[in-house]
Write a protein that holds these residues in place. Structure first.
Motif, PDB file in Angstrom:
ATOM      1  N   THR A   1      30.140  45.277  32.213  1.00 43.51           N
ATOM      2  CA  THR A   1      29.862  43.843  32.197  1.00 43.51           C
ATOM      3  C   THR A   1      30.676  43.175  33.294  1.00 43.51           C
ATOM      4  O   THR A   1      31.902  43.265  33.317  1.00 43.51           O
ATOM      5  CB  THR A   1      30.223  43.233  30.824  1.00 43.51           C
ATOM      6  N   ILE A   2      29.986  42.492  34.203  1.00 43.43           N
ATOM      7  CA  ILE A   2      30.657  41.856  35.345  1.00 43.43           C
ATOM      8  C   ILE A   2      31.027  40.413  35.010  1.00 43.43           C
ATOM      9  O   ILE A   2      32.074  39.918  35.389  1.00 43.43           O
ATOM     10  CB  ILE A   2      29.728  41.896  36.591  1.00 43.43           C
ATOM     11  N   VAL A   3      30.124  39.730  34.305  1.00 52.33           N
ATOM     12  CA  VAL A   3      30.374  38.341  33.893  1.00 52.33           C
ATOM     13  C   VAL A   3      30.066  38.207  32.404  1.00 52.33           C
ATOM     14  O   VAL A   3      29.023  38.665  31.952  1.00 52.33           O
ATOM     15  CB  VAL A   3      29.478  37.338  34.670  1.00 52.33           C
ATOM     16  N   GLN A   4      30.984  37.592  31.667  1.00 62.24           N
ATOM     17  CA  GLN A   4      30.761  37.328  30.246  1.00 62.24           C
ATOM     18  C   GLN A   4      31.231  35.902  29.967  1.00 62.24           C
ATOM     19  O   GLN A   4      32.414  35.584  30.126  1.00 62.24           O
ATOM     20  CB  GLN A   4      31.586  38.311  29.402  1.00 62.24           C
TER      21      GLN A   4
ATOM     22  N   LYS B   1      25.407  42.245  33.807  1.00 59.28           N
ATOM     23  CA  LYS B   1      25.883  43.632  33.893  1.00 59.28           C
ATOM     24  C   LYS B   1      25.880  44.114  35.344  1.00 59.28           C
ATOM     25  O   LYS B   1      25.187  43.565  36.192  1.00 59.28           O
ATOM     26  CB  LYS B   1      24.996  44.538  33.034  1.00 59.28           C
ATOM     27  N   LYS B   2      26.648  45.143  35.562  1.00 60.22           N
ATOM     28  CA  LYS B   2      26.754  45.749  36.891  1.00 60.22           C
ATOM     29  C   LYS B   2      25.371  46.109  37.424  1.00 60.22           C
ATOM     30  O   LYS B   2      24.562  46.690  36.708  1.00 60.22           O
ATOM     31  CB  LYS B   2      27.619  47.000  36.774  1.00 60.22           C
ATOM     32  N   GLY B   3      25.102  45.735  38.664  1.00 59.51           N
ATOM     33  CA  GLY B   3      23.845  46.099  39.310  1.00 59.51           C
ATOM     34  C   GLY B   3      22.710  45.107  39.093  1.00 59.51           C
ATOM     35  O   GLY B   3      21.640  45.256  39.668  1.00 59.51           O
TER      36      GLY B   3
ATOM     37  N   ILE C   1      35.226  37.333  34.400  1.00 62.38           N
ATOM     38  CA  ILE C   1      34.454  37.703  35.577  1.00 62.38           C
ATOM     39  C   ILE C   1      35.231  38.784  36.315  1.00 62.38           C
ATOM     40  O   ILE C   1      36.441  38.642  36.537  1.00 62.38           O
ATOM     41  CB  ILE C   1      34.181  36.467  36.467  1.00 62.38           C
ATOM     42  N   VAL C   2      34.578  39.888  36.632  1.00 66.70           N
ATOM     43  CA  VAL C   2      35.210  41.084  37.235  1.00 66.70           C
ATOM     44  C   VAL C   2      36.614  41.326  36.662  1.00 66.70           C
ATOM     45  O   VAL C   2      37.590  41.521  37.378  1.00 66.70           O
ATOM     46  CB  VAL C   2      35.215  41.037  38.788  1.00 66.70           C
ATOM     47  N   ASP C   3      36.688  41.316  35.335  1.00 68.81           N
ATOM     48  CA  ASP C   3      37.922  41.605  34.595  1.00 68.81           C
ATOM     49  C   ASP C   3      39.025  40.547  34.735  1.00 68.81           C
ATOM     50  O   ASP C   3      40.169  40.799  34.368  1.00 68.81           O
ATOM     51  CB  ASP C   3      38.478  42.997  34.956  1.00 68.81           C
ATOM     52  N   PHE C   4      38.708  39.380  35.263  1.00 66.58           N
ATOM     53  CA  PHE C   4      39.658  38.264  35.266  1.00 66.58           C
ATOM     54  C   PHE C   4      39.265  37.276  34.175  1.00 66.58           C
ATOM     55  O   PHE C   4      38.079  36.994  33.990  1.00 66.58           O
ATOM     56  CB  PHE C   4      39.639  37.524  36.615  1.00 66.58           C
ATOM     57  N   ASP C   5      40.256  36.739  33.490  1.00 69.28           N
ATOM     58  CA  ASP C   5      40.003  35.748  32.454  1.00 69.28           C
ATOM     59  C   ASP C   5      40.056  34.355  33.085  1.00 69.28           C
ATOM     60  O   ASP C   5      41.121  33.901  33.515  1.00 69.28           O
ATOM     61  CB  ASP C   5      41.063  35.879  31.346  1.00 69.28           C
TER      62      ASP C   5
ATOM     63  N   LEU D   1      35.239  39.247  44.771  1.00 66.91           N
ATOM     64  CA  LEU D   1      33.953  38.556  44.875  1.00 66.91           C
ATOM     65  C   LEU D   1      33.571  38.436  46.341  1.00 66.91           C
ATOM     66  O   LEU D   1      34.421  38.343  47.204  1.00 66.91           O
ATOM     67  CB  LEU D   1      34.074  37.128  44.311  1.00 66.91           C
ATOM     68  N   GLY D   2      32.268  38.400  46.602  1.00 68.18           N
ATOM     69  CA  GLY D   2      31.792  38.015  47.929  1.00 68.18           C
ATOM     70  C   GLY D   2      31.057  36.704  47.753  1.00 68.18           C
ATOM     71  O   GLY D   2      30.182  36.606  46.888  1.00 68.18           O
TER      72      GLY D   2
END
Length: 227
Positions: A4-7, A29-31, A64-68, A84-85
């Motif tokens: 999961t990339i964004v939750q 999710k990824k991809g 997001i990408v494991d950051f809270d 992030l890009g």
């Protein structure tokens, strides 16, 4: 790294004190490739800014990408943005230097020091967007579409886990928009996750993906109808 990339859970998006969007629940999710659509002023950009921590998350839970996003400190933001890009509508290239030096500037700013590695990385990302031979040119010598390709190359420099593209075709004509979109498609097919805010419905029909709509202070998934 989780799949999961964004939750987001019960997230509200504010601009200062003004509530822009509320009750956002979203998992990316990824991809995946996800569009965010909606009229001008419906909150697309505010939503994107919340994801890259330009607007603080005051209400709800967000990862997001494991950051809270809720507990994130100011000092953490550069580390988030390295994963992030970000691609903007207006390219944001530095006009006083050529393309190679634009990209080198970003690498140095994000901690790269080995000039050989930097050159290899710059060549690699420019090749991905079909701009390998244009590194010596200055932004004003490139068309809008070429400048946006460079902006996408810049977004790829640190191998981001997620690309956030905020109206990347907003300043481009329809033909050029399709060319830029093909580049994003290819990047996505190679496993990158992309969230793209857009009001270009022709592109959405041509390249269908999961679509979220901002409307009436809510974000909800819409099912695309083929025309």
């Amino acid at each position: 790294m989780s799949e999961t990339i964004v939750q987001l859970e019960d997230v509200s998006v504010f601009q200062r004190e003004n509530l822009i969007l509320n009750e956002i629940n979203l998992e990316v999710k990824k991809g995946e490739f996800v569009y965010v659509i909606g009229k001008t002023g419906s909150g697309k950009s505010s939503f994107m800014k919340t994801l890259y921590a330009d607007l603080p998350l005051k209400q709800g839970k967000g990862k997001i990408v494991d950051f809270d996003l809720k507990t994130m400190q100011e000092k953490d933001i550069p580390f988030l943005r390295r994963k992030l890009g970000i691609v903007f509508q207006d390219f944001k290239l530095l006009l006083d230097r050529n393309i190679n030096n634009n990209l080198k500037f970003v690498l140095k700013a994000t901690g790269w020091t080995d000039s050989g590695k930097m050159e290899n990385k710059i060549e690699e990302v420019l090749e991905k967007v079909g701009m390998k031979t244009k590194g010596f040119k200055f932004p004003h010598e490139l068309s809008g579409g070429e400048q946006q390709r460079v902006a996408i190359a810049r977004a790829l420099l640190n191998d981001p886990e997620l690309i956030l593209a905020d109206e990347p075709t907003g300043n481009l004509d329809p033909q050029t928009s399709v060319e830029v979109m093909k580049v994003l498609q290819e990047i996505n097919e190679n496993g990158r996750t992309i969230i793209m805010a857009t009001h270009d419905y022709a592109l959405i029909l041509k390249y269908p993906h999961k679509t979220l709509k901002c409307d009436g202070s809510k974000i909800f998934e819409v099912i695309q109808k083929a025309i």
